[in-house]
Design a protein around this motif. Structure first.
Motif, PDB file in Angstrom:
ATOM      1  N   SER A  19      50.540  54.728  38.900  1.00 12.60           N
ATOM      2  CA  SER A  19      51.707  53.982  38.417  1.00 12.60           C
ATOM      3  C   SER A  19      52.011  52.760  39.293  1.00 12.60           C
ATOM      4  O   SER A  19      52.766  51.889  38.877  1.00 12.60           O
ATOM      5  N   SER A  20      51.396  52.696  40.490  1.00 10.46           N
ATOM      6  CA  SER A  20      51.642  51.545  41.362  1.00 10.46           C
ATOM      7  C   SER A  20      50.760  50.350  41.011  1.00 10.46           C
ATOM      8  O   SER A  20      50.948  49.265  41.543  1.00 10.46           O
ATOM      9  N   TYR A  21      49.812  50.529  40.096  1.00 15.97           N
ATOM     10  CA  TYR A  21      48.944  49.439  39.662  1.00 15.97           C
ATOM     11  C   TYR A  21      49.639  48.631  38.575  1.00 15.97           C
ATOM     12  O   TYR A  21      50.063  49.182  37.560  1.00 15.97           O
ATOM     13  N   SER A  22      49.716  47.326  38.777  1.00 15.26           N
ATOM     14  CA  SER A  22      50.196  46.449  37.709  1.00 15.26           C
ATOM     15  C   SER A  22      49.058  46.268  36.706  1.00 15.26           C
ATOM     16  O   SER A  22      47.910  46.659  36.963  1.00 15.26           O
ATOM     17  N   GLU A  23      49.351  45.663  35.588  1.00 14.26           N
ATOM     18  CA  GLU A  23      48.308  45.377  34.599  1.00 14.26           C
ATOM     19  C   GLU A  23      47.222  44.506  35.229  1.00 14.26           C
ATOM     20  O   GLU A  23      46.033  44.728  35.016  1.00 14.26           O
ATOM     21  N   GLU A  24      47.625  43.536  36.024  1.00 16.93           N
ATOM     22  CA  GLU A  24      46.668  42.650  36.710  1.00 16.93           C
ATOM     23  C   GLU A  24      45.808  43.448  37.702  1.00 16.93           C
ATOM     24  O   GLU A  24      44.602  43.224  37.801  1.00 16.93           O
ATOM     25  N   ASP A  25      46.435  44.368  38.434  1.00  9.00           N
ATOM     26  CA  ASP A  25      45.693  45.216  39.377  1.00  9.00           C
ATOM     27  C   ASP A  25      44.657  46.066  38.647  1.00  9.00           C
ATOM     28  O   ASP A  25      43.524  46.216  39.111  1.00  9.00           O
ATOM     29  N   MET A  26      45.054  46.622  37.503  1.00  9.20           N
ATOM     30  CA  MET A  26      44.125  47.449  36.725  1.00  9.20           C
ATOM     31  C   MET A  26      42.939  46.615  36.251  1.00  9.20           C
ATOM     32  O   MET A  26      41.790  47.054  36.324  1.00  9.20           O
ATOM     33  N   GLN A  27      43.210  45.407  35.782  1.00  7.82           N
ATOM     34  CA  GLN A  27      42.137  44.527  35.324  1.00  7.82           C
ATOM     35  C   GLN A  27      41.190  44.175  36.470  1.00  7.82           C
ATOM     36  O   GLN A  27      39.966  44.139  36.279  1.00  7.82           O
ATOM     37  N   ALA A  28      41.739  43.952  37.669  1.00  8.68           N
ATOM     38  CA  ALA A  28      40.894  43.646  38.839  1.00  8.68           C
ATOM     39  C   ALA A  28      40.031  44.851  39.206  1.00  8.68           C
ATOM     40  O   ALA A  28      38.850  44.705  39.540  1.00  8.68           O
ATOM     41  N   MET A  29      40.611  46.051  39.144  1.00  5.88           N
ATOM     42  CA  MET A  29      39.849  47.266  39.436  1.00  5.88           C
ATOM     43  C   MET A  29      38.710  47.431  38.435  1.00  5.88           C
ATOM     44  O   MET A  29      37.562  47.671  38.811  1.00  5.88           O
ATOM     45  N   PHE A  30      39.014  47.288  37.146  1.00  5.74           N
ATOM     46  CA  PHE A  30      37.992  47.438  36.109  1.00  5.74           C
ATOM     47  C   PHE A  30      36.908  46.361  36.247  1.00  5.74           C
ATOM     48  O   PHE A  30      35.723  46.636  36.060  1.00  5.74           O
ATOM     49  N   ALA A  31      37.301  45.139  36.585  1.00  4.84           N
ATOM     50  CA  ALA A  31      36.326  44.054  36.752  1.00  4.84           C
ATOM     51  C   ALA A  31      35.393  44.351  37.923  1.00  4.84           C
ATOM     52  O   ALA A  31      34.179  44.138  37.829  1.00  4.84           O
ATOM     53  N   HIS A  32      35.949  44.870  39.013  1.00  3.22           N
ATOM     54  CA  HIS A  32      35.136  45.218  40.185  1.00  3.22           C
ATOM     55  C   HIS A  32      34.116  46.300  39.830  1.00  3.22           C
ATOM     56  O   HIS A  32      32.926  46.165  40.121  1.00  3.22           O
ATOM     57  N   MET A  33      34.583  47.355  39.190  1.00  2.32           N
ATOM     58  CA  MET A  33      33.695  48.463  38.843  1.00  2.32           C
ATOM     59  C   MET A  33      32.666  48.035  37.795  1.00  2.32           C
ATOM     60  O   MET A  33      31.502  48.415  37.872  1.00  2.32           O
ATOM     61  N   SER A  34      33.065  47.213  36.831  1.00  2.37           N
ATOM     62  CA  SER A  34      32.127  46.726  35.814  1.00  2.37           C
ATOM     63  C   SER A  34      31.040  45.866  36.447  1.00  2.37           C
ATOM     64  O   SER A  34      29.863  45.966  36.082  1.00  2.37           O
ATOM     65  N   ALA A  35      31.419  45.025  37.410  1.00  6.23           N
ATOM     66  CA  ALA A  35      30.434  44.182  38.095  1.00  6.23           C
ATOM     67  C   ALA A  35      29.453  45.043  38.889  1.00  6.23           C
ATOM     68  O   ALA A  35      28.245  44.787  38.885  1.00  6.23           O
ATOM     69  N   LEU A  36      29.961  46.057  39.575  1.00 10.91           N
ATOM     70  CA  LEU A  36      29.089  46.964  40.321  1.00 10.91           C
ATOM     71  C   LEU A  36      28.133  47.677  39.371  1.00 10.91           C
ATOM     72  O   LEU A  36      26.917  47.736  39.614  1.00 10.91           O
ATOM     73  N   ASN A  37      28.647  48.189  38.272  1.00 11.45           N
ATOM     74  CA  ASN A  37      27.806  48.889  37.293  1.00 11.45           C
ATOM     75  C   ASN A  37      26.756  47.957  36.695  1.00 11.45           C
ATOM     76  O   ASN A  37      25.601  48.356  36.504  1.00 11.45           O
TER      77      ASN A  37
END
Length: 130
Positions: A19-37
């Protein structure tokens, strides 16, 4: 050599952390993991991987004395829960450790690297040895 790389998080903090992740934070997390994958896939190192749900999605199963499964909600042990994993086939342990460090650097709330603990497990070719 194949490795399982697993990201673990405190089970009792899952809801508060998520719940501490903003929408922008979630997008950054997903972008990081997608790039790694995508990097792992392009390098031919990707075998499998998945982000997992929190403790509310976990079931623990034990064999009952009557042969029927005994099922309870939540993780088997208090503490950390598996948040996600990668199965990779890489040339060396050093490469597996490099991938784990990249996963650990995933941005958290506010964009700061999470530095969450990431375990690296070698997968033996034959029966596990002690």
């Amino acid at each position: 050599m194949k490795y399982m790389i697993q990201m673990n998080v405190p089970a009792d903090q899952w809801d508060a952390v998520m719940s501490s992740y903003s929408e922008e934070d979630m997008q950054a997390m997903f972008a990081h993991m997608s790039a790694l994958n995508a990097e792992l896939t392009a390098a031919g190192e990707w075998v499998d991987g998945q982000g997992l749900g929190g403790p509310s999605r976990v079931k623990t199963v034990r064999a009952g004395s009557d042969g029927r499964p005994q099922v309870s909600d939540g993780p088997a042990q208090p503490g950390h829960i598996l948040a996600g994993y990668w199965l990779v086939d890489v040339a060396s342990e050093d490469r597996a450790l490099e991938i784990a460090a990249r996963a650990s650097a995933c941005p958290g709330p506010g964009g700061k690297p999470g530095s969450d603990p990431v375990e690296v497990h070698a997968i033996p070719e034959g029966p596990a040895q002690t």
